[in-house]
Design a protein around this motif. Structure first.
Motif, PDB file in Angstrom:
ATOM      1  N   ILE A 107      -9.335   1.504  -3.138  1.00 41.17           N
ATOM      2  CA  ILE A 107      -8.807   1.687  -4.492  1.00 41.17           C
ATOM      3  C   ILE A 107      -8.491   3.163  -4.758  1.00 41.17           C
ATOM      4  O   ILE A 107      -7.434   3.505  -5.293  1.00 41.17           O
ATOM      5  N   GLY A 108      -9.412   4.039  -4.354  1.00 40.52           N
ATOM      6  CA  GLY A 108      -9.234   5.452  -4.664  1.00 40.52           C
ATOM      7  C   GLY A 108      -8.084   6.060  -3.895  1.00 40.52           C
ATOM      8  O   GLY A 108      -7.119   6.568  -4.477  1.00 40.52           O
ATOM      9  N   LEU A 109      -8.171   5.990  -2.572  1.00 43.40           N
ATOM     10  CA  LEU A 109      -7.164   6.677  -1.759  1.00 43.40           C
ATOM     11  C   LEU A 109      -6.007   5.773  -1.342  1.00 43.40           C
ATOM     12  O   LEU A 109      -4.962   6.252  -0.925  1.00 43.40           O
ATOM     13  N   GLY A 110      -6.219   4.464  -1.471  1.00 47.67           N
ATOM     14  CA  GLY A 110      -5.129   3.568  -1.089  1.00 47.67           C
ATOM     15  C   GLY A 110      -4.225   3.218  -2.258  1.00 47.67           C
ATOM     16  O   GLY A 110      -3.088   2.812  -2.063  1.00 47.67           O
ATOM     17  N   LYS A 111      -4.743   3.381  -3.477  1.00 48.68           N
ATOM     18  CA  LYS A 111      -3.959   2.898  -4.614  1.00 48.68           C
ATOM     19  C   LYS A 111      -3.847   3.937  -5.732  1.00 48.68           C
ATOM     20  O   LYS A 111      -2.742   4.343  -6.097  1.00 48.68           O
ATOM     21  N   GLY A 118       1.589  -0.902  -8.070  1.00 46.99           N
ATOM     22  CA  GLY A 118       3.041  -0.832  -8.015  1.00 46.99           C
ATOM     23  C   GLY A 118       3.563   0.388  -7.280  1.00 46.99           C
ATOM     24  O   GLY A 118       4.710   0.429  -6.871  1.00 46.99           O
ATOM     25  N   TYR A 119       2.706   1.385  -7.101  1.00 45.51           N
ATOM     26  CA  TYR A 119       3.191   2.623  -6.491  1.00 45.51           C
ATOM     27  C   TYR A 119       2.618   2.862  -5.092  1.00 45.51           C
ATOM     28  O   TYR A 119       3.072   3.751  -4.391  1.00 45.51           O
ATOM     29  N   VAL A 287       3.721  -5.569  -3.626  1.00 50.66           N
ATOM     30  CA  VAL A 287       3.951  -4.135  -3.803  1.00 50.66           C
ATOM     31  C   VAL A 287       4.370  -3.481  -2.486  1.00 50.66           C
ATOM     32  O   VAL A 287       5.195  -2.572  -2.477  1.00 50.66           O
ATOM     33  N   THR A 288       3.815  -3.954  -1.383  1.00 51.14           N
ATOM     34  CA  THR A 288       4.000  -3.223  -0.121  1.00 51.14           C
ATOM     35  C   THR A 288       4.878  -3.961   0.879  1.00 51.14           C
ATOM     36  O   THR A 288       4.867  -3.650   2.065  1.00 51.14           O
TER      37      THR A 288
ATOM     38  N   VAL B 372       4.056  -2.243 -15.175  1.00 45.37           N
ATOM     39  CA  VAL B 372       4.852  -1.563 -14.166  1.00 45.37           C
ATOM     40  C   VAL B 372       5.413  -2.593 -13.196  1.00 45.37           C
ATOM     41  O   VAL B 372       4.890  -3.687 -13.061  1.00 45.37           O
ATOM     42  N   CYS B 373       6.474  -2.199 -12.515  1.00 45.89           N
ATOM     43  CA  CYS B 373       7.101  -3.076 -11.534  1.00 45.89           C
ATOM     44  C   CYS B 373       6.141  -3.291 -10.370  1.00 45.89           C
ATOM     45  O   CYS B 373       5.644  -2.340  -9.782  1.00 45.89           O
ATOM     46  N   ILE B 374       5.851  -4.552 -10.055  1.00 42.69           N
ATOM     47  CA  ILE B 374       5.005  -4.829  -8.888  1.00 42.69           C
ATOM     48  C   ILE B 374       5.846  -5.280  -7.695  1.00 42.69           C
ATOM     49  O   ILE B 374       5.336  -5.858  -6.743  1.00 42.69           O
ATOM     50  N   ARG B 375       7.138  -5.068  -7.775  1.00 44.69           N
ATOM     51  CA  ARG B 375       8.033  -5.352  -6.659  1.00 44.69           C
ATOM     52  C   ARG B 375       7.972  -6.808  -6.220  1.00 44.69           C
ATOM     53  O   ARG B 375       8.053  -7.120  -5.041  1.00 44.69           O
ATOM     54  N   CYS B 376       7.849  -7.692  -7.181  1.00 46.65           N
ATOM     55  CA  CYS B 376       7.701  -9.102  -6.833  1.00 46.65           C
ATOM     56  C   CYS B 376       9.021  -9.725  -6.397  1.00 46.65           C
ATOM     57  O   CYS B 376       9.046 -10.805  -5.837  1.00 46.65           O
ATOM     58  N   ALA B 377      10.129  -9.042  -6.669  1.00 45.17           N
ATOM     59  CA  ALA B 377      11.465  -9.481  -6.237  1.00 45.17           C
ATOM     60  C   ALA B 377      11.973 -10.710  -6.986  1.00 45.17           C
ATOM     61  O   ALA B 377      12.993 -11.276  -6.618  1.00 45.17           O
TER      62      ALA B 377
END
Ligand code: SF4
Ligand code: SF4
Lengths: 348, 447
Positions: A107-111, A118-119, A287-288, B372-377
């Motif tokens: 959570i800390g360093l991954g998100k 979302g980012y 998100v990824t 926020v956008c979660i890129r769900c498409a």
């Protein structure tokens, strides 16, 4: 004349009933069968691992958001899902601090360092797992608890006994026998052959989950149950898992055998290890993963190629986590070069 | 002339919002009495506004022309009640601006202009005369886009029209005005279509209706038979935005209007059923556009109705006639909930493009918190134009308008499908509109 000033907004003025919390909590629900299965197969300790991972993920998110004076969004369920997925990637006998550190890292360093939901460029749960694997490799790769109702893959071995591990060991013996004929005792070669044979017969165990491995990855049946639900809700796009699993099947069939091309056992490679969990629940992380249809195909296929390379050539029996993390990095590029065709751009 | 349930290819993307048409689908069109005062904006079409030819103090009758068209792509407006011109001044326009409007105070006589006369020979007129009558009747597309009808009926010789489509899809939720028109005036619509076919002489003609209106499909088929018209009445599967021109052409013919192009680039022309009826009235009755059917609906209206409303009638007058507005009403829209325009005041008039007045209550309206956008498409899957709304949103938000142009922001038809499905509740259409505005401005500046 009516003096009321009405509120205005841009069209559309209707919305369907989806929301981020709804999606996230239903994803968590879809993971529930596999979690319950883990407790059944590996005992109550699995429940503690899940609990600590989830609690730490949610706690870390809330703490960071409080500290940064941002709105606390843990109710949206996304940290819960990250904790759950991290737990599913740990051995059932992991000490309690392992999931806690893993989730805090995820959570800390991954998100959150990237700005939160979302980012984040990479799957936080997988980053957490990769971090734990690099820091405490022994804790991460010892699977001592035999699953209830069965021995580990039908073979009695004490440690390191996931099906993929056993397969790798057996293949190593055979490889050794090939490059240095005469140096490997005949008994060892024969054992390796039996192991492979037994492994290849263990489809039933693999399907139901009576094998060693990370606590949430072993039961293909329970995972598919959740995946079917997600597909029904349209929360996952089948392009990624189909591309991923299909590629693994084809490539392991072509190159996975010890007798030459096209002698591998694709079904074993699909059912064993974390492929089903990874392909349906982690590679599909919205998100990824890419947003475009073609990007999703390429992403899935890419994950498959890297997984097979790691499994067959690399020094490590599994390959799902690293392949997804690597493919996560290609997402901006994939999105850019796989734009859908705009209406009317093609010739009629 | 066969009735055909479609198994054609359809179009990509699209959404299925709740239709809510049952609020008014069964209600016959009621005639709303002329209001005491009408406000008639001089511009109710896309193109140049007309010049007023009346002055404050003049007496006018129903159907009297009030403006001189300001060029070829321009149509006049007409008095919709009889009375005295009170003022010519800027008034609120339902498109969200103020616009020069002619205000007429009624005398309660409802006296009609003597220019409104039946013409027995309506089906033998030459094409030129037809176009001129349509133009001087003030016709602009009744489906909402409000493009001058005579211009659409004058394709350049190098772009022959081989397929004509009459659009009765009415894919916007809540609206039933076209549905009722097809049930109650099928002959007049078919005659209007006859006039169009006489001008265009296409090889093929369709009437396209969504299959949630099978009664309209049957009514139109019977009318087509009675009038001896050769055309196919097609029932299309319900999917928003089926009634958008490009999507409709694609669904019926498989042809894609090229980017930045017009339907005539693929040999097609689309008119709305309401326009067809108005064409018949303009040509055969010499009756200009002085009224139109408006669906007044939504759970914020006490008694939803389909009404025949004089152009220029204030929304407040129309709503009063429907029992008024309920407590808990949250939004007043001109048009349907997917593309309609929210109004801040009820002092705006019904114009030629007003297909509906929809009052949504607190439960119906989109109340999501913006996340926020979660890129769900989901937006990409929903976009009927093949765009990437999430990417465009980020580009516009960062004011990277050139990037937005590359990603095709100008191709957006503002259908709202993307924002409808976005779980983050992002104002995607708002971003598209802004992006389109900025890009067009830059293109214009660059010449
Ligand atoms: S981007 Fe434009 S065309 Fe595409 S769905 Fe959104 S509003 Fe419709
Ligand atoms: S639908 Fe909304 S949240 Fe999903 S990708 Fe599009 S903009 Fe992002």
């Amino acid at each position: 004349m009516d003096e009321k000033v009405w509120k205005v907004s841009t069209s559309p003025h209707l919305a369907d009933r989806e929301s981020i919390p709804k999606i996230m909590w239903l994803v968590a629900l879809s993971l529930a069968p596999a979690g319950i299965g883990a407790v059944y197969f590996f005992g109550a300790h699995a429940a503690w691992v899940i609990f600590w991972a989830v609690a730490a993920a949610v706690g870390t998110e809330a703490a960071i958001q409080k500290l940064m004076r941002k709105p606390v969004t843990v109710y949206d369920g996304s940290a819960f899902v990250t904790g759950l997925l991290l737990a599913y990637n740990l051995p059932a006998e992991a000490p309690f601090w392992l999931p806690i550190i893993g989730s805090a890292f995820a959570i800390g360093l991954g998100k959150q360092v990237f700005g939160g939901l979302g980012y984040n460029p990479m799957n936080p749960a997988l980053l957490g797992r990769a971090f734990l694997l690099a820091s405490w490799p022994t804790h991460m790769t010892i699977f001592r608890t035999p699953p209830r109702g069965g021995t580990i893959s039908g073979i009695d071995v004490e440690t390191g006994a996931t099906p993929l591990n056993l397969l790798k060991q057996a293949h190593d013996v055979l490889h050794q026998a090939k490059v240095a004929p005469g140096e490997v005792p005949a008994q060892k070669i024969a054992d390796a052959m039996t192991h492979i044979g037994k492994l290849y017969e263990s489809y039933g165990n693999l399907f139901w989950g009576r094998v060693g491995g990370c606590l949430g990855e072993t039961s293909v049946f329970l995972l598919l149950l959740g995946a079917a639900f997600l597909f029904y809700k349209r929360y996952i796009d089948l392009r990624i898992p189909v591309g991923y699993i299909g590629t693994v099947a084809v490539l392991t069939w072509m190159f996975g055998g010890s007798e030459g091309l096209f002698t591998g056992n694709p079904l074993f490679h699909v059912l064993a290890g974390g492929l089903i969990l990874g392909a349906f629940f982690m590679a599909t992380d919205m998100v990824t993963s890419p947003v475009t249809p073609r990007g999703k195909w390429i992403f899935g296929i890419g994950c498959g190629v890297i997984t097979v390379i790691i499994r067959l050539i690399g020094g490590y029996p599994e390959g799902v986590s690293y392949s997804i993390l690597l493919m996560n990095l290609t997402v901006p590029l994939l999105d850019r070069y796989t734009k859908p065709a705009i209406f009317g751009a093609r010739k009629r | 002339m066969a009735l055909r349930i479609l198994t054609r290819r359809g179009f990509r993307g699209g959404v299925h919002p709740p239709e809510n048409k049952e609020l008014t689908a069964e209600k016959p069109i009621e005639i709303l009495p002329p209001p005491p005062v009408v406000v008639i904006p001089v511009q109710q079409h896309i193109g140049a506004p007309g010049q007023p030819i009346v002055q404050a103090g003049d007496r006018v009758r129903v159907g009297d022309r009030l403006t001189e068209p300001g060029g070829y792509v321009s149509v006049p407006v007409h008095a919709s009640i009889s009375g005295i011109v009170k003022a010519i001044e800027p008034r609120p326009h339902p498109l969200g601006t103020t616009a020069l409007s002619i205000v007429i105070e009624g005398d309660g006589q409802d006296e009609w202009s003597d220019t409104v006369v039946d013409d027995e020979a309506w089906d033998q007129l030459p094409a030129e005369e037809i176009r001129e009558r349509i133009r001087m009747a003030g016709l602009a597309g009744m489906g909402g886009a409000a493009f001058p009808t005579h211009v659409k009926l004058s394709p350049p010789p190098n772009k022959p029209i081989d397929t004509f489509i009459l659009n009765g899809a009415e894919c916007e939720p809540y609206l039933t005005a076209d549905h009722r028109l097809m049930l109650e005036y099928p002959e007049e619509i078919v005659r209007g279509m006859k006039i169009i076919l006489r001008v265009l002489r296409p090889a093929k003609a369709f009437i396209a209706i969504e299959d949630n209106k099978m009664d309209a499909v049957r009514a139109m088929r019977q009318a087509v038979q009675r009038e001896g018209l050769s055309c196919e009445v097609v029932a299309l599967p319900v999917k928003y935005p089926q009634g958008a021109e490009k999507q409709l052409i694609k669904a019926l013919t498989g042809r894609e209007v090229p980017r930045g192009g017009l339907p005539m680039d693929v040999g097609c022309l689309v008119h709305n059923v309401g326009t067809a009826r108005a064409i018949y009235q303009a040509v055969a009755k010499r009756r200009p556009v002085i009224d139109r059917v408006v669906t007044v609906t939504g759970r914020g209206v006490v008694e939803p109705k389909n009404l025949l409303v004089r152009i220029g009638t204030p929304f407040s007058f129309v709503l009063e006639h429907c029992g008024g507005i309920r407590d808990g009403a949250a939004r007043v829209l001109m048009g349907g909930p997917m593309m309609g325009i929210a109004q801040f005041t009820l002092d705006v008039p019904v114009v030629k493009g007003t297909s509906g007045i929809v009052v949504l209550n607190q439960e119906e309206v989109d109340r999501r918190q913006m996340a926020v956008c979660i890129r769900c498409a989901r937006c990409i899957d929903a976009c009927p134009m093949g765009l990437m709304p999430t990417t465009l949103y980020h580009l516009v938000k960062a004011k990277r308008f050139e990037g937005a142009q590359d990603y095709g922001v100008l191709d957006c038809i503002e259908c709202g499908s993307c924002a409808y499905v976005c779980p983050a509740g992002l104002p995607l259409v708002h971003a598209m509109k802004w992006g389109k505005m900025e890009v067009s401005r830059k293109l214009r500046a660059a010449g």
